[in-house]
Design an enzyme around this catalytic site. Structure first.
Site, PDB file in Angstrom:
ATOM      1  N   HIS A   1       0.854  -1.189   0.000  1.00 22.46           N
ATOM      2  CA  HIS A   1       0.000   0.000   0.000  1.00 22.46           C
ATOM      3  C   HIS A   1       0.884   1.230   0.000  1.00 22.46           C
ATOM      4  O   HIS A   1       1.853   1.297   0.741  1.00 22.46           O
ATOM      5  CB  HIS A   1      -0.927   0.009   1.221  1.00 22.46           C
ATOM      6  CG  HIS A   1      -2.058   0.978   1.071  1.00 22.46           C
ATOM      7  ND1 HIS A   1      -1.889   2.335   1.192  1.00 22.46           N
ATOM      8  CD2 HIS A   1      -3.363   0.786   0.774  1.00 22.46           C
ATOM      9  CE1 HIS A   1      -3.057   2.936   0.975  1.00 22.46           C
ATOM     10  NE2 HIS A   1      -3.971   2.027   0.727  1.00 22.46           N
TER      11      HIS A   1
ATOM     12  N   ARG B   1      -6.353   9.966  -1.421  1.00 22.75           N
ATOM     13  CA  ARG B   1      -5.924  10.349  -2.754  1.00 22.75           C
ATOM     14  C   ARG B   1      -7.130  10.466  -3.668  1.00 22.75           C
ATOM     15  O   ARG B   1      -7.180  11.324  -4.535  1.00 22.75           O
ATOM     16  CB  ARG B   1      -4.885   9.357  -3.274  1.00 22.75           C
ATOM     17  CG  ARG B   1      -3.537   9.568  -2.582  1.00 22.75           C
ATOM     18  CD  ARG B   1      -2.476   8.567  -3.015  1.00 22.75           C
ATOM     19  NE  ARG B   1      -2.816   7.223  -2.606  1.00 22.75           N
ATOM     20  CZ  ARG B   1      -3.025   6.221  -3.439  1.00 22.75           C
ATOM     21  NH1 ARG B   1      -2.868   6.391  -4.719  1.00 22.75           N
ATOM     22  NH2 ARG B   1      -3.346   5.043  -2.971  1.00 22.75           N
TER      23      ARG B   1
END
Ligand SMILES: Cc1cc2nc3c(=O)[nH]c(=O)nc-3n(C[C@H](O)[C@H](O)[C@H](O)COP(=O)(O)OP(=O)(O)OC[C@H]3O[C@@H](n4cnc5c(N)ncnc54)[C@H](O)[C@@H]3O)c2cc1C
Ligand code: FES
Lengths: 250, 654
Positions: free
Chosen positions: B259, B275
């Site tokens: 990740h 994001r």
């Protein structure tokens, strides 16, 4: 590797020890020392103590990110999540006890799981739906404000901190306690749940329910998820009184 | 606790996959027992924040979405490593799974009609949601998908889903044993009969015999030590006990996802949603390197692409110094206090609680960490393990295999529910047709073996290494040499070092001999399995001489469809010294291997035609132990249904 700067504090941990399965074990406090690290949480500290100093020390962590509810304990007399407690927020002597009101497994580990399962069965903590699921149909619309409200009360992680802080729950095992009340409110406000206020009456409007609360409200202060437990009690009292009224009318 | 107990269906694991599977079996009349290391609601599924992919197409940015597009994104995302029929079953059933959760009470975030302001690629964009979609389940962008597709319950999707499913488990009266661990599978002649269990309250061992057994133990990120977003309980015992049978293979253990944004230094995940909502990544020069390196998708490129670029920045000395090692910055400041404390509240809380900062004022230290295990117990599309009747697996513990070499964010939560429904039904059918077939002798033999292992640990004294040091060494090797960028010589070194650690385990000494569960002993009993998982992941990575999805070989940068369009299988019998590797075709191909549309594009084309490849899939998988499925292979593939999907949705197809 975490570095230990020379200026870092030496922390003293006074930890409750008792292994109920060991006939030779007596409840006692045991002292450990550890040098503080940057960003050190009690998750890190307790694991270091266990791995480096006392391999028998019992405590519970799973997510180590304050979402699973495993690690409630009394930190300097206050119930909270150990994994999200930064040592930098504490004085250099830290006293740790297991949560009261739950069965002790050993040292800092208590059986919150069994307590919450029983509570869930008692309040039937699932949606009592009006009709069976139709896999072909699109979802029923729901106003987003309502979805947000349900989500807010669904955020309880069953850590048991409120139960441990509750004067009534500590003396009466049958009290549903703030977490139980919050669970009830969560389903009451959900229009997908077909239970009427009257159906809730038995659970809520008794000494095991909202009327058992003596109003100390420590629960709201300690809730790691900052749930508005005060509002929950108010909401349930109003609903319970409403239900009592409906019953009289019948 | 009696030493030998019985049930119809034994489900090992109380996360979303295990519980959804248990529900289905119980609803079909089976007596089900669930085992879990922790109370089920504390399973790692509760930590998923971002969302669950299902092509409902409800909001404007999701308009035109379809299960065909979801299928395409999943197969492309997998870098063609997925079993396409399973990806198809998954995409087609995900909407049902999400809507079913709404029925069970999940407070999905809903479409707000009228003007909404979204953060898209760092910009504030106003979009009018039409009134006729008001109140339907909302979507957000979650990276790597053609449309907004992730359904979410504010920032607590996994929590809300797990609580709803566990409520159903309560309603059905399913027996749940928490603080209970499966330590070995009981089996003979390719038939599984249940498990040897250990109580983590008392340390008592026993046996549960069952008609059918399900492994739903989640991922095994902890073989990466502290370089993982996974919970401390994700130690892979489920995969390890399947491996120990020597009969059941694990699939694609080298396929490990990292990740991009693990909080540094704790490893706690900072959700993709950041994001998605417009967060930036910055290096020490405060440059938004993703804009330059991936102009089209920027920070929203698939997570292996983002992770790889981040490690590249760190390698190039553009990381920010920290005593625990270099990191990068996640910048959420422009999202503002209100957005961060409502829409991304969990992120705000993480910053406050684990760093002591306010994310609208300060930058967040992040670096890539292990995140998801694509590999696991290899099963057929019914969820039944290769080579072992009556053993099933579902969820992250399984290699079902819809993820291939890269899972798309949000696909795994949906997988747990889709697989739980489907596998649960197959399990119930199997249990209905079978009796408990093991005799007491077999059960006691397996129990005794576990007891001997425990006795040996407790008996060994002296100066040997300690189990936590071995674990830490394993984590360093895995992250350092079997991480995001891989290379032959480093992988070989990792294999050698892991092998030495594995062998040193026989000298390791416990320091705690207290009665009860004994935390050190509990961990020691998992460690051999963990080391074996680490070893087969490293060996699998060494043997796979190509780059595919999250498996990125510097020395073999291209995807090699000529030689490696295959799934790695590995078997390692309990008492054998060496694992055995073999390979099988990935499954029937429907979407021909092509360009993923992001990241590096180079690949070596297949030599065979699609037809030639597909001709041998069934026999070659059967040779590897694939058991017969309820419906024939390919029955759910809906071949070619994706053909004009992109044109239909107004996208330019490839
Ligand atoms: C931090 C984080 C965030 C994530 N966010 C997302 C997201 O937004 N969207 C998404 O799709 N996916 C997400 N994922 C992935 C997803 O959460 C998991 O893949 C999924 O929840 C796994 O579910 P599971 O039921 O397979 O396993 P888990 O939920 O991990 O459950 C495993 C269960 O097995 C039990 N168990 C394990 N070993 C044993 C044993 N030996 N004996 C008995 N019981 C055992 C455990 O107690 C537990 O109950 C995220 C993962 C992480 C780490
Ligand atoms: S370990 Fe999960 S809440 Fe602390």
């Amino acid at each position: 590797m975490a570095t230990e700067s020379d200026s870092s504090r030496e922390l003293t941990f006074e930890i409750f020890r008792f292994n109920p399965l060991d006939p030779g074990s007596e409840p006692r406090m045991q002292t450990y020392t550890l040098r503080e690290e940057p960003y050190m949480t009690l998750f890190r500290a307790l694991n270091r103590i266990r791995e480096e100093q006392d391999p028998g020390l019992q405590f519970d962590f799973a997510c180590r990110s304050a979402v699973c509810g495993s690690c409630g304990m009394m930190i300097n007399g206050r119930p909270t999540l150990a994994c999200k407690t930064l040592t930098s927020d504490l004085a250099s002597t830290i006293r740790l006890h297991p949560l009261p009101a739950f069965k002790l497994i050993g040292d800092l580990s208590v059986d919150t799981g069994t307590w919450f399962r029983e509570m869930g069965s008692r309040v039937e903590a699932w949606v009592h739906e009006r009709q069976a699921f139709d896999p072909e149909a699109i979802e029923e619309p729901m106003d987003d404000d309502l979805a947000v409200a349900i989500y807010e009360s669904d955020r309880c992680i069953e850590c048991g901190c409120c139960v441990a802080s509750c004067g009534v729950a500590n003396t009466r095992g049958d009290f549903l306690a703030p977490a139980g009340m919050n669970r009830v409110a969560r389903f009451m406000m959900d229009p997908r749940d077909g239970r009427s206020t009257g159906d809730w009456f038995e659970v809520v409007a008794s000494d095991e329910g909202v009327f058992g609360c003596i109003g100390l409200m420590a629960c709201q202060d300690v809730c790691p998820k900052e749930l508005p437990l005060l509002e929950v009690y108010g909401y349930l009292r109003r609903r319970a009184l409403g239900a009592a009224f409906v019953r009289k009318q019948r | 606790m009696d030493k030998i107990e019985t049930t119809d269906v034994l489900v090992i694991g109380g996360g979303l996959a295990g519980e959804r599977c248990a529900m289905e079996a119980a609803a079909l009349g089976q007596r089900v027992t669930i085992l879990s290391l922790v109370p089920p609601r504390r399973s790692h599924s509760c930590a998923a924040q971002g969302g669950m992919q299902a092509a409902l197409g409800n909001c404007v940015k999701a308009a035109g979405d379809s299960t065909d597009l979801h299928f395409l994104d999943t197969v492309r995302g997998s870098d063609w490593g997925a079993d396409q029929e399973v990806a198809r079953i998954f995409a087609d059933n995900a909407p049902v799974a999400v809507r079913e959760l709404a029925h069970f009470g999940v407070p999905w975030t809903r479409v707000r009609p009228g003007r909404n302001v979204y953060h898209i690629k760092g910009q504030q964009v106003a979009i009018d949601e039409p009134a006729e979609k008001a109140g339907l389940i909302m979507h957000r962008d979650f990276g790597g998908t053609a449309k907004w597709r992730a359904c979410y319950a504010a920032a607590g999707t996994g929590h809300a889903a797990l609580y709803a499913i566990d409520g159903e488990v309560l309603r059905l009266g399913i027996e749940v044993r928490d603080r209970a661990e499966a330590l070995a599978l009981i089996h003979a002649d390719g038939r599984c009969h249940g498990a040897v269990t250990r109580c983590l309250r008392t340390g008592q061992v026993g046996v549960i015999l069952a008609k059918a057994t399900v492994i739903a133990t989640g991922g095994f990120g902890r073989i990466y030590g502290r370089y993982t977003t996974n919970a401390t309980i994700n130690e892979g015992t489920g995969a390890a006990i399947a491996l120990a049978t020597g009969v059941v293979p694990l699939g694609n253990m080298e396929a490990v996802q990292f990740h991009p944004t693990g909080l540094w230094p704790s490893g706690i995940l900072v959700t993709e949603g950041c994001r998605g909502d417009g967060g930036y990544l910055l290096n020490r020069e405060m440059e938004r390197f993703m804009v330059e390196l991936e102009p089209a998708k920027q920070e929203l490129a698939s997570r292996d692409v983002v992770s790889r670029h981040m490690m590249g920045q760190i390698r190039d000395g553009k990381g920010v110094d920290h005593p625990g090692g270099p990191h990068l910055w996640l910048d959420l400041r422009h999202l503002g206090e209100e957005h961060l404390t409502t829409k991304l509240r969990e992120v705000y809380e993480i910053c406050r609680d684990f760093l002591g900062i306010k994310p609208w004022e300060e930058l967040i230290p992040v670096r890539p960490t292990q995140h998801y295990s694509m590999g696991g117990v290899r099963v057929n599309k019914d969820g039944e393990a290769y080579g072992m009747r009556g053993l099933y697996a579902a969820g992250e513990a399984a290699c079902w295999d819809m993820h291939g070499f890269n899972r798309l964010g949000g696909n795994s939560l949906a997988e747990t529910l889709v697989a739980g429904r489907i596998v649960g039904a197959r399990v119930a059918e199997f249990a209905a047709d079978h009796q408990i077939e093991a005799d007491t002798g077999l059960a006691l033999a397996f129990l005794q073996e576990t007891e001997l292992t425990i006795d040996a640990w407790l008996a060994r004294t002296g100066q040997g290494p300690n189990v936590y040091d071995i674990r830490d060494a394993m984590g360093e090797i895995m992250m350092g040499k079997v991480g995001i960028f891989r290379q032959g010589d480093e992988l070989q070194a990792a294999v050698n070092e892991l092998r030495a650690l594995h062998d040193s385990l026989d000298q390791a000494v416990l320091r705690c001999r207290e009665p009860g569960a004994n935390p050190e002993l509990s961990f020691a009993l998992r460690l051999k399995g963990m080391l074996r998982l680490a070893l087969v992941a490293a060996m699998g990575a060494l043997a796979r001489e190509e780059s595919r999805g999250a498996h990125s070989r510097i020395d073999f940068p291209a995807r090699d469809d000529r030689n490696c369009l295959s799934r790695t299988l590995v078997r390692w019998g309990h008492s054998e010294d060496e694992p055995m590797f073999s390979y099988e075709p990935v499954g029937l191909l429907d979407l021909p291997p092509g360009d993923r549309g992001y990241g590096k594009a180079s690949h070596v084309d297949m030599e065979l035609s699609i037809e030639q490849y597909n001709d041998s899939v069934l026999t070659r998988q059967q040779e590897q132990g694939r058991l017969a499925t309820q419906e024939p292979m390919g029955a759910s593939l809906r071949e070619g249904a994706w053909h004009d999907a992109e044109a239909r949705a107004g996208l330019t197809g490839t």
